[in-house]
Design an enzyme around this catalytic site. Sequence first.
Site, PDB file in Angstrom:
ATOM      1  N   HIS A 114       0.781  -1.402   0.164  1.00  0.00           N
ATOM      2  CA  HIS A 114       0.313  -0.023   0.110  1.00  0.00           C
ATOM      3  C   HIS A 114       0.996   1.154   0.187  1.00  0.00           C
ATOM      4  O   HIS A 114       0.420   2.189   0.374  1.00  0.00           O
ATOM      5  CB  HIS A 114      -0.828   0.162   1.609  1.00  0.00           C
ATOM      6  CG  HIS A 114      -1.646  -0.905   1.739  1.00  0.00           C
ATOM      7  ND1 HIS A 114      -3.375  -1.154   1.029  1.00  0.00           N
ATOM      8  CD2 HIS A 114      -1.243  -2.140   2.134  1.00  0.00           C
ATOM      9  CE1 HIS A 114      -3.323  -2.671   0.931  1.00  0.00           C
ATOM     10  NE2 HIS A 114      -2.520  -3.314   1.663  1.00  0.00           N
ATOM     11  N   SER A 116      14.684  21.344 -16.257  1.00  0.00           N
ATOM     12  CA  SER A 116      13.617  22.312 -16.653  1.00  0.00           C
ATOM     13  C   SER A 116      13.877  23.456 -17.487  1.00  0.00           C
ATOM     14  O   SER A 116      15.358  23.621 -17.277  1.00  0.00           O
ATOM     15  CB  SER A 116      12.962  22.857 -15.524  1.00  0.00           C
ATOM     16  OG  SER A 116      11.992  24.090 -15.640  1.00  0.00           O
ATOM     17  N   LYS A 168      15.937  21.230 -11.173  1.00  0.00           N
ATOM     18  CA  LYS A 168      15.604  19.769 -11.460  1.00  0.00           C
ATOM     19  C   LYS A 168      15.333  19.202 -12.643  1.00  0.00           C
ATOM     20  O   LYS A 168      16.984  19.123 -13.140  1.00  0.00           O
ATOM     21  CB  LYS A 168      13.682  20.225 -12.538  1.00  0.00           C
ATOM     22  CG  LYS A 168      12.388  21.194 -11.877  1.00  0.00           C
ATOM     23  CD  LYS A 168      11.584  20.673 -10.730  1.00  0.00           C
ATOM     24  CE  LYS A 168      11.076  19.186 -10.908  1.00  0.00           C
ATOM     25  NZ  LYS A 168       9.804  19.836 -11.962  1.00  0.00           N
ATOM     26  N   GLU A 179       8.842   7.899 -16.784  1.00  0.00           N
ATOM     27  CA  GLU A 179       7.833   8.678 -17.458  1.00  0.00           C
ATOM     28  C   GLU A 179       6.832   8.043 -18.613  1.00  0.00           C
ATOM     29  O   GLU A 179       6.179   7.393 -19.238  1.00  0.00           O
ATOM     30  CB  GLU A 179       7.803   9.921 -17.183  1.00  0.00           C
ATOM     31  CG  GLU A 179       7.486  10.676 -15.904  1.00  0.00           C
ATOM     32  CD  GLU A 179       7.821  12.366 -15.664  1.00  0.00           C
ATOM     33  OE1 GLU A 179       7.139  12.744 -14.935  1.00  0.00           O
ATOM     34  OE2 GLU A 179       8.222  12.950 -16.777  1.00  0.00           O
TER      35      GLU A 179
END
Length: 436
Positions: free
Chosen positions: A154, A275, A281, A288
Amino acid sequence: MKLWQGRFEEESDPVFEKMNRSLGIDAVLLEVDIRVSRAHARSLLGCGVLTQEEWTAIDQGLEQILSEYSPEQVKSSPYEDIHTFVEATLASKIGPVAGKLHTGRSRNDQVATDFRLFVRKAIGLILADLEALQLALIESGARYSDIIIPAYTHLRRAQPVRWSHYCLAYVEMFRRDGERFEQSLSRVDILPLGSGAVAGSNFGVDRESVAKELGFSKISANSLDATCDRDFVLEFLSNAAIVLTHASRLAEDWIIYSTEEFGFLELSEKVTTGSSLMPQKKNPDGFELIRAKAAMTTGLLAGFLGVMKGLPTGYNKDLQEDKEALLKAFENVRLSLSVLRLSVRTVTLRTDRTEKAARDTFMGATDLADFLVMKGVPFRSSHEIVARAVRAALQQRKQLDEIDLTTFSPLFSELPADYLAPENIVNRKSQSPALR
Ligand code: ARG
């Protein structure tokens, strides 16, 4: 040139032609199409349709086409599909005798044969990718063999495990994926050629010899089935969707594990991006994209299942879409497995962060309950006793090994001091109770 213009008075409309044309996609079948045509020509020689000279002209012409053209060059030529391109180009080389090549076959059994050869090769490449990825995971497990991380259920800390245990979980998944692809090969490995358009061939070609020449170990039993059977495409898409599901779960884990909040992993700059706006970043774009490609591949499977389920028996042009779906899935799998492998090989574990997380002794609660069990307490009672201890520790904002456990059970007075050390929790899992 069209292979079927004779029956028609009118030219097809350009907009229809754009839809109907598949050469932009099936050009990748150039090599297999020529191999299949050469095997077919030899069988026509065998059954007397071609003379020795005719066969030689056709065979050499086909060989020449293969040496002169690449799929990329063929893509933009004005033909309907790869089969038309090859036949037209052969005719331009050797003249009207090229017209004998298509005797006793249809593009229906031809494309089914071409595509099976292509898929067989594609599976071989994926199997190699899968092995390389498993090796990278095994190496990472070995490199950080003493590192312990929390295992989650979980997405809440559950019990500590070794990093190698985590890596080997994915080795298992990718091993099964390889097994699935490998097992599907026996259903790809069937020769449809000789089935004609739908009802077989009138020329008594020796299909066994054709199969042998093309490296198929079986010939299809039923022409009606063989010309519209795309189970092998569905299986490939399904196997692709499953392997990418595993890749996506690993990607998702590592996106989480490399956040500032978790901080277990430092992803390599080779597989991350910055970024355009925020200078600080380092984004996990590779993972992804793997996650997204997994979803899109599942869509390809669902899409082609949808195509298949409504088809009347026999070839229907809907089947042409099989190539776009499979080629995209193939590309998604290969790219994802490569990027994943690179990510695994270049990741750094932030062992200060993993150690800190592993020292969370609440993850030893189950072991505390098991300790009481070893002393004769029924598990339900020991669970209850430890749960009370957990509640008390949480209330006092202390770790489980920072409170006096004997107030919950006197049996805890016998608890070894290092009982909740993460190494010991992990080690106990692979030892027999007698050694604990
Ligand atoms: N491009 C077609 C395909 O991929 C080849 C078979 C065409 N057959 C036909 N009957 N029109 O399915």
